[in-house]
Scaffold this motif. Structure first.
Motif, mmCIF file in Angstrom:
data_model
loop_
_atom_site.group_PDB
_atom_site.id
_atom_site.type_symbol
_atom_site.label_atom_id
_atom_site.label_comp_id
_atom_site.label_asym_id
_atom_site.label_seq_id
_atom_site.Cartn_x
_atom_site.Cartn_y
_atom_site.Cartn_z
ATOM 1 N N THR A 50 4.211 5.470 -5.601
ATOM 2 C CA THR A 50 4.232 5.511 -6.913
ATOM 3 C C THR A 50 3.219 6.576 -7.541
ATOM 4 O O THR A 50 3.500 7.169 -8.505
ATOM 5 C CB THR A 50 3.938 4.293 -7.501
ATOM 6 O OG1 THR A 50 2.818 3.856 -7.069
ATOM 7 C CG2 THR A 50 5.026 3.211 -7.159
ATOM 8 N N ARG A 51 2.023 6.829 -6.958
ATOM 9 C CA ARG A 51 1.211 7.842 -7.178
ATOM 10 C C ARG A 51 1.906 9.299 -7.191
ATOM 11 O O ARG A 51 1.600 10.228 -7.901
ATOM 12 C CB ARG A 51 -0.272 7.655 -6.567
ATOM 13 C CG ARG A 51 -1.163 6.580 -7.120
ATOM 14 C CD ARG A 51 -2.426 6.882 -6.534
ATOM 15 N NE ARG A 51 -2.362 7.279 -5.034
ATOM 16 C CZ ARG A 51 -3.159 7.150 -4.143
ATOM 17 N NH1 ARG A 51 -3.956 5.925 -4.275
ATOM 18 N NH2 ARG A 51 -2.975 7.397 -2.850
ATOM 19 N N GLN A 52 2.562 9.469 -5.801
ATOM 20 C CA GLN A 52 3.302 10.681 -5.664
ATOM 21 C C GLN A 52 4.258 10.910 -7.045
ATOM 22 O O GLN A 52 4.396 11.757 -7.350
ATOM 23 C CB GLN A 52 3.737 10.876 -4.401
ATOM 24 C CG GLN A 52 2.830 10.684 -3.410
ATOM 25 C CD GLN A 52 2.253 12.161 -3.046
ATOM 26 O OE1 GLN A 52 2.894 13.153 -3.085
ATOM 27 N NE2 GLN A 52 0.950 12.218 -2.584
ATOM 28 N N LEU A 53 5.129 9.927 -6.916
ATOM 29 C CA LEU A 53 6.187 10.053 -8.039
ATOM 30 C C LEU A 53 5.593 10.196 -9.508
ATOM 31 O O LEU A 53 5.990 11.292 -10.369
ATOM 32 C CB LEU A 53 7.143 8.655 -8.101
ATOM 33 C CG LEU A 53 8.138 8.563 -9.197
ATOM 34 C CD1 LEU A 53 9.018 9.775 -8.829
ATOM 35 C CD2 LEU A 53 8.670 7.388 -8.887
ATOM 36 N N TRP A 54 4.452 9.478 -9.878
ATOM 37 C CA TRP A 54 3.702 9.710 -11.109
ATOM 38 C C TRP A 54 3.429 11.037 -11.411
ATOM 39 O O TRP A 54 3.680 11.719 -12.441
ATOM 40 C CB TRP A 54 2.685 8.665 -11.384
ATOM 41 C CG TRP A 54 2.098 8.521 -12.339
ATOM 42 C CD1 TRP A 54 2.415 7.960 -13.619
ATOM 43 C CD2 TRP A 54 0.891 9.654 -13.082
ATOM 44 N NE1 TRP A 54 1.618 8.169 -14.772
ATOM 45 C CE2 TRP A 54 0.510 8.987 -14.350
ATOM 46 C CE3 TRP A 54 -0.034 10.451 -12.383
ATOM 47 C CZ2 TRP A 54 -0.320 9.809 -15.204
ATOM 48 C CZ3 TRP A 54 -0.868 11.020 -13.220
ATOM 49 C CH2 TRP A 54 -1.161 10.463 -14.399
ATOM 50 N N GLY A 108 2.385 10.852 10.973
ATOM 51 C CA GLY A 108 2.434 11.637 12.295
ATOM 52 C C GLY A 108 3.134 11.100 13.281
ATOM 53 O O GLY A 108 3.386 11.799 14.042
ATOM 54 N N ALA A 109 2.975 9.493 13.250
ATOM 55 C CA ALA A 109 3.673 8.801 14.447
ATOM 56 C C ALA A 109 5.193 9.366 14.392
ATOM 57 O O ALA A 109 5.996 9.404 15.305
ATOM 58 C CB ALA A 109 3.415 7.443 14.470
ATOM 59 N N GLU A 110 5.924 9.509 13.223
ATOM 60 C CA GLU A 110 7.403 10.147 12.896
ATOM 61 C C GLU A 110 7.544 10.941 13.535
ATOM 62 O O GLU A 110 8.556 11.528 13.967
ATOM 63 C CB GLU A 110 7.636 9.450 11.552
ATOM 64 C CG GLU A 110 7.732 8.283 11.267
ATOM 65 C CD GLU A 110 8.120 7.862 9.656
ATOM 66 O OE1 GLU A 110 8.192 8.793 8.973
ATOM 67 O OE2 GLU A 110 8.406 6.785 9.241
ATOM 68 N N ARG A 118 6.935 9.730 1.361
ATOM 69 C CA ARG A 118 5.851 10.323 0.917
ATOM 70 C C ARG A 118 4.742 9.455 0.725
ATOM 71 O O ARG A 118 3.712 9.809 0.766
ATOM 72 C CB ARG A 118 6.177 11.328 -0.538
ATOM 73 C CG ARG A 118 7.017 12.236 -0.249
ATOM 74 C CD ARG A 118 6.993 13.367 -1.327
ATOM 75 N NE ARG A 118 7.608 14.609 -1.111
ATOM 76 C CZ ARG A 118 7.559 15.634 -1.724
ATOM 77 N NH1 ARG A 118 6.686 15.579 -3.037
ATOM 78 N NH2 ARG A 118 8.364 16.742 -1.497
ATOM 79 N N GLY A 119 4.962 8.131 0.597
ATOM 80 C CA GLY A 119 3.911 7.147 0.436
ATOM 81 C C GLY A 119 3.641 6.820 1.624
ATOM 82 O O GLY A 119 2.567 5.918 1.801
ATOM 83 N N ALA A 120 4.056 7.103 2.740
ATOM 84 C CA ALA A 120 3.802 6.622 3.985
ATOM 85 C C ALA A 120 2.211 7.112 4.466
ATOM 86 O O ALA A 120 1.986 8.256 3.913
ATOM 87 C CB ALA A 120 4.557 7.148 5.243
ATOM 88 N N SER A 121 1.441 6.377 5.203
ATOM 89 C CA SER A 121 0.149 6.917 5.353
ATOM 90 C C SER A 121 0.092 8.117 6.315
ATOM 91 O O SER A 121 1.485 8.345 6.912
ATOM 92 C CB SER A 121 -0.587 5.872 6.142
ATOM 93 O OG SER A 121 -0.143 5.353 7.397
ATOM 94 N N HIS A 176 0.800 -1.194 0.023
ATOM 95 C CA HIS A 176 0.020 -0.131 0.061
ATOM 96 C C HIS A 176 0.684 1.143 -0.045
ATOM 97 O O HIS A 176 0.619 2.385 -0.816
ATOM 98 C CB HIS A 176 -1.180 -0.057 0.986
ATOM 99 C CG HIS A 176 -2.164 -0.974 1.060
ATOM 100 N ND1 HIS A 176 -3.130 -0.561 0.115
ATOM 101 C CD2 HIS A 176 -2.563 -2.043 1.582
ATOM 102 C CE1 HIS A 176 -4.042 -1.424 0.158
ATOM 103 N NE2 HIS A 176 -3.718 -2.428 1.017
ATOM 104 N N GLN A 177 2.032 1.297 0.654
ATOM 105 C CA GLN A 177 2.873 2.311 0.909
ATOM 106 C C GLN A 177 3.408 2.591 -0.641
ATOM 107 O O GLN A 177 3.652 3.688 -0.935
ATOM 108 C CB GLN A 177 3.864 2.125 1.823
ATOM 109 C CG GLN A 177 4.847 3.483 2.085
ATOM 110 C CD GLN A 177 5.796 3.537 3.235
ATOM 111 O OE1 GLN A 177 5.427 2.703 4.013
ATOM 112 N NE2 GLN A 177 6.354 4.492 3.299
ATOM 113 N N PHE A 178 3.932 1.372 -1.293
ATOM 114 C CA PHE A 178 4.297 1.531 -2.448
ATOM 115 C C PHE A 178 3.322 2.263 -3.402
ATOM 116 O O PHE A 178 3.964 3.098 -4.384
ATOM 117 C CB PHE A 178 4.977 0.255 -2.917
ATOM 118 C CG PHE A 178 5.329 -0.154 -4.510
ATOM 119 C CD1 PHE A 178 6.418 0.330 -4.939
ATOM 120 C CD2 PHE A 178 4.121 -0.483 -5.407
ATOM 121 C CE1 PHE A 178 6.687 0.165 -6.352
ATOM 122 C CE2 PHE A 178 4.438 -0.526 -6.607
ATOM 123 C CZ PHE A 178 5.568 -0.223 -7.396
#
Length: 107
Positions: free
Chosen positions: A57-61, A101-103, A93-96, A51-53
């Motif tokens: 990839t949507r962000q990168l695209w 927020g946790a990071e 950037r693909g992290a939920s 899911h993170q991938f």
């Protein structure tokens, strides 16, 4: 106004960047699958990586798929980042939003 050769060079640069960054993201999935096969991760953890991938990839695209003058601007940005040693962490950037927020709270 850019020449045809300059526009083609810009498209080629953005395409090469896209492919290279996509390869980095695919490696993340490959490592997760390897850990699953080795019994180090369960299927749900691999699913979260997938899911993170997908989000990454949507962000990168969105960053890479441009047309007209936008592709030239993106190419110049990629060149500037390379000159300055800057990178975009597409995986992060693909992290939920929850994970990001946790990071932020851990820092």
């Amino acid at each position: 106004m850019a020449t045809k050769a300059e526009r083609r060079a810009a498209r080629d640069l953005v395409a090469a960047y896209h492919e290279a960054q996509l390869g980095v993201l695919i490696e993340q999935v490959g490592r997760a699958v390897d850990r699953f096969r080795g019994g180090e991760q369960d299927a749900f953890e691999v699913d979260a990586v997938i899911h993170q991938f997908h989000r990454a990839t949507r962000q990168l695209w969105s960053f890479c798929v441009q047309s007209g003058r936008q592709v030239e601007s993106t190419a110049h940005l990629i060149e500037r980042m390379a000159d300055d040693g800057d990178v975009i962490d597409w995986w992060q950037r693909g992290a939920s939003a929850k994970a990001r927020g946790a990071e932020d709270r851990d820092v």
